[in-house]
Design a protein around this motif. Sequence first.
Motif, PDB file in Angstrom:
ATOM      1  N   THR A 143      16.301  67.214  36.091  1.00  0.00           N
ATOM      2  CA  THR A 143      17.381  67.063  35.126  1.00  0.00           C
ATOM      3  C   THR A 143      18.709  67.371  35.798  1.00  0.00           C
ATOM      4  OG1 THR A 143      15.954  67.679  33.267  1.00  0.00           O
ATOM      5  CG2 THR A 143      18.322  67.866  32.927  1.00  0.00           C
ATOM      6  N   ILE A 144      19.678  66.487  35.604  1.00  0.00           N
ATOM      7  CA  ILE A 144      21.016  66.713  36.139  1.00  0.00           C
ATOM      8  C   ILE A 144      22.024  66.530  35.012  1.00  0.00           C
ATOM      9  CG2 ILE A 144      20.342  65.932  38.422  1.00  0.00           C
ATOM     10  CD1 ILE A 144      21.879  63.329  37.868  1.00  0.00           C
ATOM     11  N   LYS A 145      23.274  66.863  35.255  1.00  0.00           N
ATOM     12  CA  LYS A 145      24.334  66.668  34.261  1.00  0.00           C
ATOM     13  C   LYS A 145      25.306  65.586  34.723  1.00  0.00           C
ATOM     14  CE  LYS A 145      24.522  71.060  31.752  1.00  0.00           C
ATOM     15  NZ  LYS A 145      24.354  70.451  30.425  1.00  0.00           N
ATOM     16  N   SER A 146      25.757  64.796  33.774  1.00  0.00           N
ATOM     17  CA  SER A 146      26.762  63.788  34.100  1.00  0.00           C
ATOM     18  C   SER A 146      28.085  64.487  34.403  1.00  0.00           C
ATOM     19  CB  SER A 146      26.932  62.810  32.938  1.00  0.00           C
ATOM     20  OG  SER A 146      27.293  63.486  31.742  1.00  0.00           O
ATOM     21  N   THR A 147      28.804  63.939  35.350  1.00  0.00           N
ATOM     22  CA  THR A 147      30.077  64.527  35.754  1.00  0.00           C
ATOM     23  C   THR A 147      31.233  63.661  35.242  1.00  0.00           C
ATOM     24  OG1 THR A 147      29.935  63.418  37.904  1.00  0.00           O
ATOM     25  CG2 THR A 147      29.039  65.636  37.748  1.00  0.00           C
ATOM     26  N   SER A 148      32.393  63.811  35.826  1.00  0.00           N
ATOM     27  CA  SER A 148      33.585  63.093  35.372  1.00  0.00           C
ATOM     28  C   SER A 148      33.331  61.588  35.254  1.00  0.00           C
ATOM     29  CB  SER A 148      34.724  63.347  36.350  1.00  0.00           C
ATOM     30  OG  SER A 148      35.884  62.639  35.965  1.00  0.00           O
ATOM     31  N   GLY A 149      33.744  61.031  34.141  1.00  0.00           N
ATOM     32  CA  GLY A 149      33.546  59.599  33.915  1.00  0.00           C
ATOM     33  C   GLY A 149      32.120  59.209  33.643  1.00  0.00           C
ATOM     34  N   GLY A 150      31.235  60.195  33.427  1.00  0.00           N
ATOM     35  CA  GLY A 150      29.834  59.916  33.148  1.00  0.00           C
ATOM     36  C   GLY A 150      28.996  59.675  34.379  1.00  0.00           C
ATOM     37  N   ALA A 151      29.550  59.979  35.561  1.00  0.00           N
ATOM     38  CA  ALA A 151      28.837  59.698  36.813  1.00  0.00           C
ATOM     39  C   ALA A 151      27.573  60.538  36.954  1.00  0.00           C
ATOM     40  CB  ALA A 151      29.764  59.969  37.998  1.00  0.00           C
ATOM     41  N   LEU A 152      26.542  59.914  37.528  1.00  0.00           N
ATOM     42  CA  LEU A 152      25.261  60.567  37.803  1.00  0.00           C
ATOM     43  C   LEU A 152      24.914  60.362  39.268  1.00  0.00           C
ATOM     44  CD1 LEU A 152      23.360  59.147  34.707  1.00  0.00           C
ATOM     45  CD2 LEU A 152      24.116  61.514  34.960  1.00  0.00           C
ATOM     46  N   LYS A 153      24.443  61.428  39.919  1.00  0.00           N
ATOM     47  CA  LYS A 153      24.062  61.294  41.323  1.00  0.00           C
ATOM     48  C   LYS A 153      23.158  62.441  41.733  1.00  0.00           C
ATOM     49  CE  LYS A 153      26.071  60.351  45.883  1.00  0.00           C
ATOM     50  NZ  LYS A 153      27.337  60.216  46.647  1.00  0.00           N
ATOM     51  N   THR A 154      22.053  62.104  42.362  1.00  0.00           N
ATOM     52  CA  THR A 154      21.141  63.108  42.890  1.00  0.00           C
ATOM     53  C   THR A 154      20.335  62.484  44.023  1.00  0.00           C
ATOM     54  OG1 THR A 154      19.506  64.798  42.291  1.00  0.00           O
ATOM     55  CG2 THR A 154      19.206  62.614  41.331  1.00  0.00           C
ATOM     56  N   THR A 155      19.544  63.303  44.713  1.00  0.00           N
ATOM     57  CA  THR A 155      18.734  62.796  45.822  1.00  0.00           C
ATOM     58  C   THR A 155      17.282  63.224  45.663  1.00  0.00           C
ATOM     59  OG1 THR A 155      19.246  64.738  47.177  1.00  0.00           O
ATOM     60  CG2 THR A 155      20.664  62.795  47.433  1.00  0.00           C
ATOM     61  N   VAL A 156      16.381  62.402  46.215  1.00  0.00           N
ATOM     62  CA  VAL A 156      14.946  62.703  46.222  1.00  0.00           C
ATOM     63  C   VAL A 156      14.371  62.193  47.542  1.00  0.00           C
ATOM     64  CG1 VAL A 156      14.649  62.616  43.711  1.00  0.00           C
ATOM     65  CG2 VAL A 156      14.415  60.525  45.059  1.00  0.00           C
ATOM     66  N   LYS A 157      13.193  62.656  47.883  1.00  0.00           N
ATOM     67  CA  LYS A 157      12.499  62.200  49.077  1.00  0.00           C
ATOM     68  C   LYS A 157      11.624  60.990  48.746  1.00  0.00           C
ATOM     69  CE  LYS A 157      13.871  65.356  52.062  1.00  0.00           C
ATOM     70  NZ  LYS A 157      14.650  65.007  53.278  1.00  0.00           N
ATOM     71  N   ALA A 158      11.682  59.983  49.578  1.00  0.00           N
ATOM     72  CA  ALA A 158      10.856  58.792  49.368  1.00  0.00           C
ATOM     73  C   ALA A 158       9.399  59.100  49.684  1.00  0.00           C
ATOM     74  CB  ALA A 158      11.347  57.663  50.254  1.00  0.00           C
ATOM     75  N   SER A 159       8.505  58.694  48.809  1.00  0.00           N
ATOM     76  CA  SER A 159       7.073  58.927  49.039  1.00  0.00           C
ATOM     77  C   SER A 159       6.275  57.629  48.911  1.00  0.00           C
ATOM     78  CB  SER A 159       6.537  59.976  48.060  1.00  0.00           C
ATOM     79  OG  SER A 159       6.779  59.580  46.715  1.00  0.00           O
ATOM     80  N   VAL A 160       6.375  56.963  47.779  1.00  0.00           N
ATOM     81  CA  VAL A 160       5.637  55.721  47.552  1.00  0.00           C
ATOM     82  C   VAL A 160       6.540  54.711  46.848  1.00  0.00           C
ATOM     83  CG1 VAL A 160       3.383  56.857  47.417  1.00  0.00           C
ATOM     84  CG2 VAL A 160       4.740  56.539  45.328  1.00  0.00           C
ATOM     85  N   ASP A 161       6.129  53.443  46.891  1.00  0.00           N
ATOM     86  CA  ASP A 161       6.861  52.404  46.161  1.00  0.00           C
ATOM     87  C   ASP A 161       6.909  52.759  44.675  1.00  0.00           C
ATOM     88  OD1 ASP A 161       6.827  51.140  48.577  1.00  0.00           O
ATOM     89  OD2 ASP A 161       5.429  49.544  47.990  1.00  0.00           O
ATOM     90  N   GLY A 162       8.036  52.467  44.066  1.00  0.00           N
ATOM     91  CA  GLY A 162       8.105  52.721  42.631  1.00  0.00           C
ATOM     92  C   GLY A 162       9.494  52.535  42.055  1.00  0.00           C
TER      93      GLY A 162
END
Length: 313
Positions: free
Chosen positions: A269-288
Amino acid sequence: MRIRATVAAVSGALALSALAVPGAHAADAGSASTYRADVAKVREAARAVDSGKSAFRASAAAVDAPYDLDVTFSNIKVNKGKSIVVGATTHTVVPVTYTLTHPADVDIAAADFFSGPYIYRGTFGNADNEQFGDEPGTCTPTSSTTASCKGNIDIYANEGYLANSDAGTWKAAGLAIAYNGQDPTSADFDITKVGVADQGGFTSPNVQRMSKLTVNATPEPVTKGKTITVAGKLTRADWETNKYAGLSGQSVVLQFRKASSSTYSNVKTIKSTSGGALKTTVKASVDGYYRYTYAGVSTVGASTATGDYVDVK
């Protein structure tokens, strides 16, 4: 865009002018224009009794008004109990079911008997805003004194009759008018021969501003074990500009589903920032597929982005 009248600043009678069909669609509304205009005229007369004024007689001393029609409403259910989510420019049709009860001598099958639901915000009888249907409801008798009815409430977001502050709690009401042969457009119209029943205080779902979500996961394709950046944006309808504006400070859930699965699982879960922007990172594991989902709040509807596919090498 037409400028919305500040309904809260005028009396309940004057606020009824908002019942006229908005100009942008009056030409093709047909009977909707007549129905709303006639309803407004009769309700204005009924409520003028409280102020001692009448819109239909030159003499202020003579207060002419419709009589109280012995009709009651119950079991009003708006939009099947689900929130009423209205977009920035949409025409939202809200279904309503209700029960109408009447004495046997009230002919609800008469051609000039009308009933219908509406929703209002604020105080019944002096509401800050009211939303009606373009057409009256339809009723099917279930006995000599009861009927099962259904109707619609038509909400036009781009006509200037919703302010952003209108999002949130509303209530429902039922209205019935028996014209008894009287023609509201005639010079001989006698309002005292018209019966009106207007009953409020029923539960209605919240009216919410529609939200939208986007998502973009990069890079595509990506090497297994490498970092994926998942960006997006959360916006909500602005009923005053008829556009969608960024919504910040809201909790949004990133979800993922494997290409071999049909089920999404929560990642973080993350929070939207200025202007409603969303951004986070994850590690790639499998197609999806990655997507964002927003649960909504009392004034803003829920939304879910379409999943963005990432090919993992």
